[in-house]
Design a protein around this motif. Structure first.
Motif, PDB file in Angstrom:
ATOM      1  N   ASP A 357       0.848  -1.186   0.000  1.00  0.00           N
ATOM      2  CA  ASP A 357       0.000   0.000   0.000  1.00  0.00           C
ATOM      3  C   ASP A 357       0.888   1.242   0.000  1.00  0.00           C
ATOM      4  O   ASP A 357       1.930   1.249   0.658  1.00  0.00           O
ATOM      5  N   HIS A 358       0.465   2.270  -0.698  1.00  0.00           N
ATOM      6  CA  HIS A 358       1.197   3.541  -0.657  1.00  0.00           C
ATOM      7  C   HIS A 358       0.205   4.695  -0.486  1.00  0.00           C
ATOM      8  O   HIS A 358      -0.514   5.026  -1.423  1.00  0.00           O
ATOM      9  N   CYS A 410       4.458   9.487  -1.152  1.00  0.00           N
ATOM     10  CA  CYS A 410       3.976   8.432  -0.263  1.00  0.00           C
ATOM     11  C   CYS A 410       4.238   8.876   1.166  1.00  0.00           C
ATOM     12  O   CYS A 410       5.273   9.466   1.459  1.00  0.00           O
ATOM     13  N   ILE A 412       4.531   6.921   3.802  1.00  0.00           N
ATOM     14  CA  ILE A 412       5.310   5.974   4.615  1.00  0.00           C
ATOM     15  C   ILE A 412       6.761   6.432   4.506  1.00  0.00           C
ATOM     16  O   ILE A 412       7.354   6.401   3.426  1.00  0.00           O
ATOM     17  N   HIS A 415       9.549   4.974   2.549  1.00  0.00           N
ATOM     18  CA  HIS A 415       9.438   4.940   1.089  1.00  0.00           C
ATOM     19  C   HIS A 415       9.890   6.238   0.434  1.00  0.00           C
ATOM     20  O   HIS A 415       9.878   6.351  -0.785  1.00  0.00           O
ATOM     21  N   MET A 426       9.589   7.735  -3.575  1.00  0.00           N
ATOM     22  CA  MET A 426       8.252   8.078  -4.084  1.00  0.00           C
ATOM     23  C   MET A 426       7.867   9.517  -3.801  1.00  0.00           C
ATOM     24  O   MET A 426       6.942   9.788  -3.021  1.00  0.00           O
TER      25      MET A 426
HETATM   26 CU   LIG Z   1       4.882   3.982   0.060  1.00  0.00          CU
END
Ligand SMILES: [Cu+2]
Length: 434
Positions: A357-358, A410, A412, A415, A426
Motif C-alpha cells: 500500500d502507498h 507516499c 510511509i 518509502h 516516491m
Molecule cells: Cu509507500
C-alpha cells in the motif's frame, strides 16, 4: 573433519571469485581501448537537467572555462570535492562558471543530491585515450552510459510526466500498437542504473491511450530469454484476449509475436497492462514489464468532455526490489516535476503496480477521487491522502489554486528516505506558476 571441509570449500569459492573478477576487468579493459575522448579548449557548457549533469566526464585543456546551467525546477549546487570551486545555491535558470588553470581531475557533486556527480579532467593532451592510466578510473561510468539505457525505442514522444506515449497506426478501422518486451538498462536516478525487462525500452512501458469504443490490435514481440504474455488489467476483454499465460493462451515464446484484439468497452479512466506468464510472474513484474492503459472519453479527450482539464498526468507507483520505491520508474530527485498554471484543473491517473500500500499525500491542495479501477464513484470524495492498494487504479481531480512547488509523495517515511536520510523514492511535485 567438518572444519577442514569448510575451509577447503571456502578456498574453492575464493578462487572462483578471483577468476571471475579477473575475467570481468579484462573485458572492461578490452572495451575501453576503443574509447577515446575529445579534449575541449576555450569554453564548455554543461546543462543540469533531470537532476543530472548532461556530461559525466569532460576533458579540457588548461585555461578552459566550464559553465554549468541549471535547467531544473529545483536548486542544485556544483561543488568541488577538493574545495577548488563551489557554486553555492544555483536556482532555476542560473549559471556558474569556473576557469581551470591547473592539470588534474576535479570531481564535483550537488550538496542536495549527492548522487549527482561529475568530473572535469584538465590535461595537456589533444586526445585522451582510455589506455591512459590516469583516465582509467572514469571508464566504468562511460561504459555504462554506452549501454542501451531505457529511453523508449519505438519513437515514443516523452510527456511531462516522463512517460512515453505509444504511437499507433490506423489499419482497417483498428488502432494498431506495437509492444516489444526486451532487456535494457534503466536509470532510476543519477548514479543508479539497473538491469530491467521493459516494454519498448522504458519502465513503465509506454502509455497506451485510446478512446472508449476504439477497436485495438496490440502486437507483442517477445525479445526476452523466457516466455511472457500481456494481461489487460481492469479492461473488459474476451477470455481468449485476457493474456493469462497457461490459462487463456500459451506463453509467447522468445522471439515470437502475439496479437491481441479487442474493443475498448470500459469507461474512461485508468487501467494498466502487465506481463502475466505461466511462470515467473513475480520476476517479470519486478523487472519492469508493465505500463499504463488510459481510456479517454469517446470521440474526444477529457479536456473536451470535462471542460477545464488543462493538465493530465499519469503516475505509476512501484516498490520493486529491482528499482526500489519509484514513481514512473524514477526515484526522487529524478522524478518529473509536473507543471501547472494557477487555476488549471488537473486530472491524475494514479496506478499502484507495487506489492505494498502507498498512501499518496498532496501538499497545499485537496483533490477529489472521481474514479476507482476506471469506474466512476457514485459521489467523488475530497481528500489529500489516498491509500493506494496493489493492482488498483485511481483518477484524481483538483484545481491548482495556489502558486508553489507542492509535493505529492507516499506518506510511509521509509518509502521517501534513503539510507543516508536524504529525500528519495516516491516523491514528485506539482509546480504551480502564474
Ligand atoms: Cu509507500
Amino acid at each position: 573433519m567438518q572444519r577442514r571441509f569448510r575451509l577447503f570449500s571456502s578456498l574453492i569459492i575464493l578462487i572462483l571469485l578471483c577468476v571471475t573478477a579477473g575475467c570481468q576487468s579484462q573485458t572492461a579493459a578490452t572495451e575501453d581501448k576503443a574509447v577515446s575522448h575529445t579534449v575541449h579548449s576555450g569554453s564548455v557548457h554543461i546543462d543540469i537537467t533531470g537532476s543530472a549533469f548532461s556530461t559525466d566526464v569532460v576533458y579540457v585543456t588548461k585555461g578552459t572555462k566550464v559553465t554549468w546551467e541549471n535547467k531544473d525546477e529545483v536548486a542544485h549546487t556544483v561543488t568541488s570535492k577538493s574545495g577548488a570551486f563551489d557554486s553555492k545555491d544555483l536556482q532555476t535558470g542560473k549559471t556558474f562558471s569556473y576557469t581551470f588553470k591547473k592539470n588534474g581531475t576535479y570531481s564535483y557533486y550537488c550538496i542536495y543530491h549527492p548522487d549527482m556527480v561529475g568530473k572535469v579532467v584538465v590535461t595537456d593532451q589533444k586526445q585522451m585515450s582510455m589506455d591512459d592510466p590516469s583516465s582509467m578510473n572514469t571508464s566504468s561510468n562511460d561504459k555504462e552510459n554506452a549501454a542501451p539505457l531505457g529511453t523508449g525505442t519505438s519513437g515514443e514522444p516523452k510527456q511531462a510526466d516522463s512517460l512515453r506515449l505509444l504511437p499507433y497506426k490506423m489499419e482497417n478501422g483498428y488502432k494498431v500498437f506495437h509492444l516489444t518486451a526486451e532487456p535494457v538498462w534503466w536509470q532510476v536516478k543519477p548514479g543508479k542504473k539497473v538491469k530491467a525487462w521493459a516494454f519498448n525500452g522504458s519502465v513503465p512501458g509506454p502509455e497506451i491511450k485510446v478512446n472508449q469504443g476504439d477497436k485495438v490490435k496490440i502486437i507483442v514481440k517477445n525479445n526476452l530469454s523466457e516466455g511472457t504474455t500481456v494481461h489487460w488489467h481492469g479492461l473488459d476483454v474476451p477470455f481468449d484476449q485476457d493474456g493469462s499465460g497457461g490459462i487463456s493462451q500459451p506463453d509467447i515464446k522468445p522471439g515470437q509475436t502475439w496479437t491481441y484484439t479487442f474493443t475498448v468497452k470500459s469507461p474512461p479512466g485508468s487501467y494498466m497492462y502487465h506481463s502475466h506468464p505461466m511462470n515467473d510472474m513475480l520476476k517479470q513484474e519486478d523487472m519492469g514489464l508493465f505500463g499504463p492503459f488510459i481510456v479517454e472519453p469517446k470521440g474526444t479527450g477529457w479536456k473536451q468532455v470535462h471542460p477545464g482539464y488543462q493538465d493530465e498526468y499519469t503516475l505509476m507507483v512501484n516498490d520493486s526490489s529491482q528499482f526500489g520505491y519509484t514513481i514512473n520508474g524514477l526515484s526522487y530527485p529524478a522524478t518529473p516535476v509536473l507543471p501547472a498554471k494557477l487555476g488549471d484543473k488537473i486530472l491524475v491517473h494514479l496506478i499502484n503496480i507495487g506489492m505494498m500500500d502507498h498512501p499518496m499525500h498532496l501538499h497545499g491542495m485537496h483533490f477529489q477521487e472521481i474514479n476507482q479501477d476506471g469506474y466512476p464513484l457514485p459521489a467523488p470524495i475530497t481528500m489529500d491522502t489516498i491509500n493506494t492498494a496493489p493492482g488498483t487504479t485511481y483518477d484524481l481531480s483538483f484545481t491548482a489554486d495556489q502558486i508553489g512547488k507542492w509535493l505529492f509523495h507516499c506518506h510511509i517515511t521509509q518509502h521517501v528516505t534513503d539510507s543516508n536520510g536524504m529525500m528519495s523514492g516516491m516523491v514528485t511535485m506539482f509546480n504551480v506558476k502564474k
